[in-house]
Design a protein around this motif. Structure first.
Motif, short mmCIF file in Angstrom:
data_model
loop_
_atom_site.label_atom_id
_atom_site.label_comp_id
_atom_site.label_asym_id
_atom_site.label_seq_id
_atom_site.Cartn_x
_atom_site.Cartn_y
_atom_site.Cartn_z
N THR A 1 3.98 11.18 -1.67
CA THR A 1 3.11 10.05 -2.02
C THR A 1 3.08 9.03 -0.89
O THR A 1 2.05 8.44 -0.61
N GLN A 2 4.21 8.85 -0.21
CA GLN A 2 4.21 7.90 0.91
C GLN A 2 3.31 8.42 2.04
O GLN A 2 2.58 7.65 2.67
N SER A 39 -1.33 8.05 -6.16
CA SER A 39 -1.39 7.67 -4.75
C SER A 39 -2.74 8.03 -4.13
O SER A 39 -3.26 7.31 -3.27
N ARG A 57 0.79 -1.23 0.00
CA ARG A 57 0.00 0.00 0.00
C ARG A 57 0.82 1.28 0.00
O ARG A 57 0.43 2.28 0.61
N GLY A 58 1.97 1.24 -0.61
CA GLY A 58 2.78 2.44 -0.73
C GLY A 58 3.38 2.94 0.56
O GLY A 58 3.85 4.07 0.65
N TYR A 73 3.78 4.88 -8.95
CA TYR A 73 4.59 5.82 -9.74
C TYR A 73 6.07 5.58 -9.46
O TYR A 73 6.87 5.45 -10.39
N PRO A 123 2.12 11.32 -9.95
CA PRO A 123 2.36 10.54 -8.73
C PRO A 123 1.30 10.82 -7.65
O PRO A 123 0.84 9.90 -6.99
N CYS A 142 -0.22 7.72 1.07
CA CYS A 142 -0.50 6.29 1.24
C CYS A 142 -0.63 5.94 2.72
O CYS A 142 -1.50 5.16 3.10
N GLY A 202 -3.94 4.59 -3.69
CA GLY A 202 -3.27 4.34 -2.41
C GLY A 202 -2.01 3.50 -2.59
O GLY A 202 -1.71 2.65 -1.76
N SER A 203 -1.30 3.74 -3.68
CA SER A 203 -0.06 3.00 -3.88
C SER A 203 1.04 3.93 -4.38
O SER A 203 0.76 5.05 -4.80
N LYS A 204 2.27 3.44 -4.31
CA LYS A 204 3.38 4.20 -4.87
C LYS A 204 3.79 3.58 -6.19
O LYS A 204 4.98 3.44 -6.48
#
Ligand code: SF4
Ligand code: SF4
Ligand code: SF4
Lengths: 67, 197
Positions: free
Chosen positions: B179-180, B41, A34-35, B49, B37, B183, B45-47
């Motif tokens: 982005t983190q 996100s 989930r990043g 990019y 990016p 997330c 809800g992800s990275k």
């Protein structure tokens, strides 16, 4: 030491979730959850250490399995 | 591992930097790697990019890895600490805001267009050869400002690439940190556990 199975372990608190480890893992054993942080699937990891070498934050350690 | 189309986005990143030497207005394209990016996100809800599409990360990996332009040393501890990463993000955003302010000043006519690229927020490099007119002064000012941001971050990234690991820019990259954070805000441990079951 040498024959013991080793596993990659991620220090989640300092992982920057860049995905460098995912890219180099030959077994697809590590994913970014989930990043937020990377996680190693222990059953798949063969302890090659490629992810630890590639990690720009150096937050992957190689540890003896079963610890 | 099989190469996908997105494994070649480093070419786009390199081209972007190059184009800025010929026509500064191309700098506007850089907004893609600003909004994409964040959009990815926020929506997924992800990275993804960082993991897939970021050409800059790929470029550093290539130069520092395959071309061996990196000492492959660990980054210093403070660099991966949260206060530094968040602090750098904040500094970056303030500088970005200042760039937008300069654009607004030119837009309102309070200031004339300055045909310079500012490196590392300090050094003003004459860059007039890359502007041939054809845009409103404010649009050109934004292009100069945005290109300054991109060039500055590339220079910083190249610096830490050489000194530390190839992609050490990713440790303190403001986009990566942002982005983190997004997330993290969307992250629910319970939901993840269920997904994995
Ligand atoms: S040690 Fe090797 S197999 Fe295990 S996660 Fe890292 S790269 Fe993959
Ligand atoms: S390479 Fe390191 S910092 Fe990047 S996602 Fe993997 S463990 Fe985290
Ligand atoms: S951290 Fe920054 S440079 Fe690294 S992959 Fe993500 S957006 Fe690209």
């Amino acid at each position: 030491m040498g024959k013991e199975k080793r596993l990659a372990r991620v220090d989640r608190d300092h992982c920057v979730a860049c995905g460098c480890c995912v890219k180099v893992c030959p077994r697809g054993a590590v994913q970014v959850v989930r990043g937020v942080f990377a996680q190693v699937e222990e059953a798949l990891c063969v302890g090659c250490g490629k992810c630890a070498k590639a990690c720009p934050a150096s937050v992957i350690g190689m540890e003896a399995a079963g610890q | 591992m099989k190469k996908r189309w997105y494994d070649y986005l480093w070419i786009a990143s390199a081209l972007y930097l190059l184009l800025g030497f010929f026509n500064i207005l191309f700098a506007w394209l850089g907004l893609i790697c600003f909004f994409l990016p964040l959009l990815i996100s926020i929506t997924t809800g992800s990275k993804a990019y960082c993991g897939r599409y970021c050409g800059r990360g790929q470029l550093f990996a290539l130069l520092g890895g395959r071309f061996g332009l990196s000492r492959q040393h660990d980054v210093p501890r403070w660099m991966k600490s949260r206060w530094f990463r968040y602090g750098f993000l904040l500094f970056f955003l303030v500088m970005f805001g200042q760039m937008l302010w300069n654009t607004a000043l030119v837009f309102s006519g309070a200031r004339d267009l300055r045909e310079v690229v500012t490196l590392l927020w300090t050094f003003r490099l004459p860059w007039h050869w890359a502007y041939h007119g054809g845009a409103s002064p404010w649009a050109a000012q934004f292009a100069f400002g945005f290109y300054s941001v991109m060039l500055t971050s590339t220079v910083l990234g190249l610096g830490t690439m050489v000194l530390c690991k190839p992609r050490s820019w990713c440790v303190y990259c403001p986009m990566g940190t942002m982005t983190q954070l997004i997330c993290r805000a969307k992250y629910h441990p319970d939901a993840v556990r269920q997904n994995q079951a």
